[in-house]
Design an enzyme around this catalytic site. Sequence first.
Site, short mmCIF file in Angstrom:
data_model
loop_
_atom_site.label_atom_id
_atom_site.label_comp_id
_atom_site.label_asym_id
_atom_site.label_seq_id
_atom_site.Cartn_x
_atom_site.Cartn_y
_atom_site.Cartn_z
N GLY A 58 0.80 -1.23 0.00
CA GLY A 58 0.00 0.00 0.00
C GLY A 58 0.83 1.27 0.00
O GLY A 58 2.01 1.26 -0.31
N SER A 59 0.17 2.35 0.38
CA SER A 59 0.70 3.70 0.23
C SER A 59 2.06 3.89 0.87
O SER A 59 2.38 3.32 1.91
CB SER A 59 -0.29 4.68 0.84
OG SER A 59 0.32 5.94 0.99
#
Lengths: 127, 386
Positions: A58-59
Amino acid sequence: MRRTIVAGRATGPVLRSAEPINFLGAVDAARGAISDPSHALHGRALRGTILAFPHGTGSSVGAYTVYALKANGVAPAAMVCARPDASVVSGCAIAGIPLMLDGGLCAGVRDGQECTVDTVALTAVPA
Amino acid sequence: MELTRDEEDALHGRHGEAMETAYRVLVATGEAMGAAGLEEVSWAHLSGVNYNTIGEAGARFLADMAARGTRVQTRTTLNPMGYDARADHGLPGEFVRGQEGIASSYESMGVDMSFSCIPYEIFREGDVLPRAGRRVAFAESNAAIYANSVGGLRTNKESAFGALAAAIAGKSPVAPPEDPASVPTVRLRVDGPTDLDYGLLGYFAGAAGSQTVNLAGAAGPMDHRGCKSLCAGMGTSGTCSRFALDGQACGERLDFGREERDGALDSLSTAETGDMIALGSPQLGAGELAGLASMIGGASFKKRCVVFCARASLEAAEAAGDAARLRRAGCELLADCCACLTPLISADDVDSVTTSSVKAAYYLSRSNGVGVDLRPISEIVRGEAR
């Protein structure tokens, strides 16, 4: 192969996840718990554990979540990953959370088992 | 990892505390990726700007770094924050104070207050964009993928701390060459692909690879909007940092046809319709604002339509008259923020949002807790503007 990424030594119960962890999306940094209802570790507390999981996803901002866990006093005592990802590595480096790479250990260790991890000596000893 | 004498000194705190923190991150990241050493970067782009994502702990970390006199060593731009600094959104005072604190910490470190996730678009001209082949350090995933794949630059898919460390040290670790056997090929088998199809292709391909994905059959029809959509989709689903178009690869071979497209769409599109429309993740550039205004023509949106764009793009659209045309069509134009992770879209106000962005769909559903109606931009305009 076992490798040191962030040096340190810690003892605690193993919290083992077979799934990757998206720190920005799936972790509540204030409470120190997995907050994503679709994650197998939903509701489990991270504080003081030896967190063993395949890798982060993810981010890029997930690195701040790892740091926030430490700043809020609810971080794992150490982490063990199968493969490195930039957010977990840099988050642990800033927060001073010992981090070791060991795919075999991540797959083989039992959830809940007390374990001492030394990321410099590269040992993981069940208590 | 090999360090020079000077880099060793920095790691051991002989160039100050901020530099020591930066090198701790660079060395851990470099060791983890198996880097041979560090290389100079000519541009860093930071994530970790939105108070919604980094919170009080992150804001305090940055305030401490700023208070120690930390300065960036290379040109440094930054991602969107939580709201448009020039509009009054009625957000809680605590959020605004937290957000303003973050912005002022970055500003005092010498960061360009660009608040944009499309640095490749707003800094396109030769004076600020480094020459092809130069090394940069981009944390924003869509920007890293764009830079590596079509921008002619080289960057790791940096973490927020990785990009900040690169900005402070002016260097970043260089990953060893990738094993071609680990590069999968994804073949586009959707006729007349829309911008959304490219986003879904990226989302599918990003989960299939770990660093590079080779795309077959996508090069011909892809325009700029499709390309941005592809980069953002790819950055959302995995760890990939670049795609190649019709390149050589010896990894797994996968088709992206109607079935795979529908599968990806079903997992992201959770609502039949939206209470509002949100466009712009990545933020729209000036060309896309002009394109949207033309697409809408004389019609106007019958529900709230928020268009997120970069400040520089909005200024260009104001000058060209496109901003006025869009406002007449009922669009609310917001700069400095984007459709992802903004407190301006909340489950307290709306149940669902219509968007064309795969990335926005992912975060609106998971982080903002609202339903998402995901459709191509042309279909949104046709269905919602009358």
